[in-house]
Design a protein around this motif. Structure first.
Motif, PDB file in Angstrom:
ATOM      1  N   GLU A   1      -5.944 -16.186  -7.121  1.00  0.00           N
ATOM      2  CA  GLU A   1      -4.683 -16.808  -7.540  1.00  0.00           C
ATOM      3  C   GLU A   1      -3.624 -15.729  -7.808  1.00  0.00           C
ATOM      4  N   ILE A   2      -4.031 -14.617  -8.372  1.00  0.00           N
ATOM      5  CA  ILE A   2      -3.087 -13.511  -8.556  1.00  0.00           C
ATOM      6  C   ILE A   2      -2.609 -13.001  -7.192  1.00  0.00           C
ATOM      7  N   ALA A   3      -3.514 -12.937  -6.225  1.00  0.00           N
ATOM      8  CA  ALA A   3      -3.124 -12.521  -4.864  1.00  0.00           C
ATOM      9  C   ALA A   3      -2.084 -13.491  -4.291  1.00  0.00           C
ATOM     10  N   ARG A   4      -2.293 -14.777  -4.523  1.00  0.00           N
ATOM     11  CA  ARG A   4      -1.350 -15.792  -4.024  1.00  0.00           C
ATOM     12  C   ARG A   4       0.020 -15.592  -4.674  1.00  0.00           C
ATOM     13  N   GLN A   5       0.017 -15.268  -5.961  1.00  0.00           N
ATOM     14  CA  GLN A   5       1.292 -15.019  -6.649  1.00  0.00           C
ATOM     15  C   GLN A   5       1.960 -13.746  -6.130  1.00  0.00           C
TER      16      GLN A   5
ATOM     17  N   VAL B   1      -0.491  -3.131  -6.185  1.00  0.00           N
ATOM     18  CA  VAL B   1      -1.709  -3.679  -6.796  1.00  0.00           C
ATOM     19  C   VAL B   1      -2.850  -3.611  -5.783  1.00  0.00           C
ATOM     20  N   ASP B   2      -4.014  -3.181  -6.249  1.00  0.00           N
ATOM     21  CA  ASP B   2      -5.223  -3.236  -5.424  1.00  0.00           C
ATOM     22  C   ASP B   2      -6.213  -4.187  -6.071  1.00  0.00           C
ATOM     23  N   ILE B   3      -6.648  -5.173  -5.313  1.00  0.00           N
ATOM     24  CA  ILE B   3      -7.691  -6.081  -5.786  1.00  0.00           C
ATOM     25  C   ILE B   3      -8.992  -5.647  -5.125  1.00  0.00           C
TER      26      ILE B   3
ATOM     27  N   ARG C   1      -2.887   3.735 -12.190  1.00  0.00           N
ATOM     28  CA  ARG C   1      -2.651   3.976 -13.629  1.00  0.00           C
ATOM     29  C   ARG C   1      -3.872   3.567 -14.444  1.00  0.00           C
ATOM     30  N   TYR C   2      -4.442   2.425 -14.085  1.00  0.00           N
ATOM     31  CA  TYR C   2      -5.636   1.933 -14.793  1.00  0.00           C
ATOM     32  C   TYR C   2      -6.222   0.769 -14.017  1.00  0.00           C
ATOM     33  N   GLY C   3      -7.379   0.316 -14.464  1.00  0.00           N
ATOM     34  CA  GLY C   3      -8.032  -0.834 -13.847  1.00  0.00           C
ATOM     35  C   GLY C   3      -8.358  -1.900 -14.879  1.00  0.00           C
ATOM     36  N   ILE C   4      -8.441  -3.147 -14.401  1.00  0.00           N
ATOM     37  CA  ILE C   4      -8.867  -4.269 -15.243  1.00  0.00           C
ATOM     38  C   ILE C   4      -9.953  -5.027 -14.487  1.00  0.00           C
ATOM     39  N   LEU C   5     -11.129  -5.103 -15.096  1.00  0.00           N
ATOM     40  CA  LEU C   5     -12.250  -5.846 -14.509  1.00  0.00           C
ATOM     41  C   LEU C   5     -12.344  -7.213 -15.171  1.00  0.00           C
TER      42      LEU C   5
ATOM     43  N   PRO D   1       0.792  -1.240   0.000  1.00  0.00           N
ATOM     44  CA  PRO D   1       0.000   0.000   0.000  1.00  0.00           C
ATOM     45  C   PRO D   1       0.822   1.287   0.000  1.00  0.00           C
ATOM     46  N   SER D   2       2.084   1.205   0.398  1.00  0.00           N
ATOM     47  CA  SER D   2       2.883   2.446   0.427  1.00  0.00           C
ATOM     48  C   SER D   2       3.348   2.858  -0.967  1.00  0.00           C
ATOM     49  N   LYS D   3       3.240   1.986  -1.936  1.00  0.00           N
ATOM     50  CA  LYS D   3       3.694   2.346  -3.293  1.00  0.00           C
ATOM     51  C   LYS D   3       2.732   3.327  -3.951  1.00  0.00           C
ATOM     52  N   GLU D   4       3.329   4.335  -4.552  1.00  0.00           N
ATOM     53  CA  GLU D   4       2.544   5.386  -5.207  1.00  0.00           C
ATOM     54  C   GLU D   4       1.931   4.891  -6.515  1.00  0.00           C
ATOM     55  N   GLU D   5       2.722   4.201  -7.316  1.00  0.00           N
ATOM     56  CA  GLU D   5       2.274   3.731  -8.638  1.00  0.00           C
ATOM     57  C   GLU D   5       1.490   2.439  -8.464  1.00  0.00           C
ATOM     58  N   ARG D   6       0.210   2.453  -8.910  1.00  0.00           N
ATOM     59  CA  ARG D   6      -0.661   1.320  -8.608  1.00  0.00           C
ATOM     60  C   ARG D   6      -1.499   0.887  -9.808  1.00  0.00           C
ATOM     61  N   ILE D   7      -1.877  -0.374  -9.792  1.00  0.00           N
ATOM     62  CA  ILE D   7      -2.810  -0.933 -10.772  1.00  0.00           C
ATOM     63  C   ILE D   7      -3.980  -1.508  -9.976  1.00  0.00           C
TER      64      ILE D   7
END
Ligand code: AHN
Ligand code: ZN
Length: 344
Positions: free
Chosen positions: A168-172, A182-184, A228-232, A122-128
């Protein structure tokens, strides 16, 4: 000297080979080519390491959700599944926030709903931002049997599949942190939209779908949130799925569509991600774009040319594990991982 650098590089690659792959098939040979032609400096440029998406793991995450029963807002099985999702994301190292809401459905039903926001680094500024809806439709109103039109459906593909891929992406992410944060985000109450029998009575309500994402888009979990952007991901589990380029995605986030489709092809999934336009889908991403102002695409199995649109199981009692194919989960999950781990 060249030889030494090559050995060093090979050593690094071997250290990393426990469960990680190079970014794509094309990049596999790139460092070696660079070595024979380029300078030592160019050899040492960082290579994107992309984890291998485990499709069986993703499949089991879909099955786990389905095992709770339907996840209809306000029900016990819904709340139990929410608790499971929060615990799972926390176990994978995310800082998890929830938004508990009471939402009013188009028909006046008051829904106890919960958005789940899992922040990695969460401390990272650049996020997806990656998202999916986790609720399931209360009514199988497209079922061939009218007796099922007011029964809740299993929601393996519609609801379960997108969340399964994201878990699964969270696990990776828990095993190999990405360069960007990354925010899920798991939206609730996407699927409480207009019942087919109510279309005439409530035709004026254009915004009956995607209630959780509408709420979040007005009240994001942090003020000024600007990834930067989102993917649904929605309906991403059926065998032989084809992902067209959805209309609002192309309208609001054309660069993101191009980027994701490019990596899909490089990762070997061109047969899933086709260069054809899809229809306009009122889905969670619409409000993320229009209200929150975040460019967000929708990866969704929808064929505008087919009479079945989202598939013949869609909004029927047949939307169960029989409609989940690990290969489709793999195509989507590996593509999204490739996108994420190539962000610098
Ligand atoms: C329309 O059918 C226009 N939107 C609903 C999108 C949806 C339903 N996604 C999952 N279930
Ligand atoms: Zn649905």
């Amino acid at each position: 000297m060249m030889y030494k650098v090559y050995m060093l590089l090979m050593t690094l690659l071997f250290i990393n080979c426990g469960g990680v792959a190079k970014s794509d098939a094309g990049a596999k040979t790139a460092p070696v080519e660079t070595l024979s032609q380029g300078s030592a400096e160019s050899v040492m440029e960082p290579v994107a390491i992309v984890p291998i998406f485990d499709a069986d793991s993703a499949y089991s995450f879909v099955a786990r959700q389905v095992a709770f029963g339907p996840r209809v807002p306000g029900t016990v099985t819904h709340r139990k599944c929410a608790d499971y999702l929060v615990a799972k994301l926390q176990a994978y190292g995310a800082e998890v926030l929830t938004q508990d809401m009471e939402l009013k459905a188009y028909n006046g039903d008051l829904l106890k709903a919960r958005n789940i926001i899992a922040q990695f680094q969460p401390s990272k500024e650049e996020r997806i931002m990656l998202c999916a809806h986790w609720d399931t439709r209360p009514w199988a109103d497209s079922d061939p049997d009218k007796a099922n039109h007011y029964k809740p459906l299993p929601g393996a593909n519609d609801g379960g599949s997108g969340v399964g891929v994201l878990l699964e992406i969270a696990r990776q992410l828990s095993m190999l942190p990405s360069t960007v944060g990354v925010d899920i985000i798991l939206f609730d109450a996407e699927d409480y939209g207009l019942h087919e029998n109510d279309v005439e009575k409530y035709s004026s309500n254009r915004h009956s779908w995607a209630l959780g994402s509408q709420y979040w888009s007005y009240f994001p979990h942090t003020t000024g949130y600007s990834p930067r952007y989102g993917i649904l991901l929605d309906i991403v589990g059926a065998p032989n799925s084809v992902f067209h380029q959805e209309y609002y995605s192309n309208h609001f986030a054309p660069g993101v569509v191009r980027k994701v489709w490019k990596w899909a092809k490089k990762a070997g999934y061109a047969s899933y991600f086709v260069d054809e336009e899809g229809g306009a889908i009122t889905d969670d991403h619409l409000y993320v774009n229009s209200t929150a102002g975040i460019p967000c695409i929708d990866i969704i199995n929808y064929d505008p040319e087919s009479p079945n649109g989202f598939g013949q199981h869609h909004h029927t009692m047949k939307d169960d594990m029989d409609w989940i194919d690990a290969e489709t989960l793999k195509a989507v999950g590996q593509t999204v991982l490739t996108v994420i781990y190539n962000e610098k």
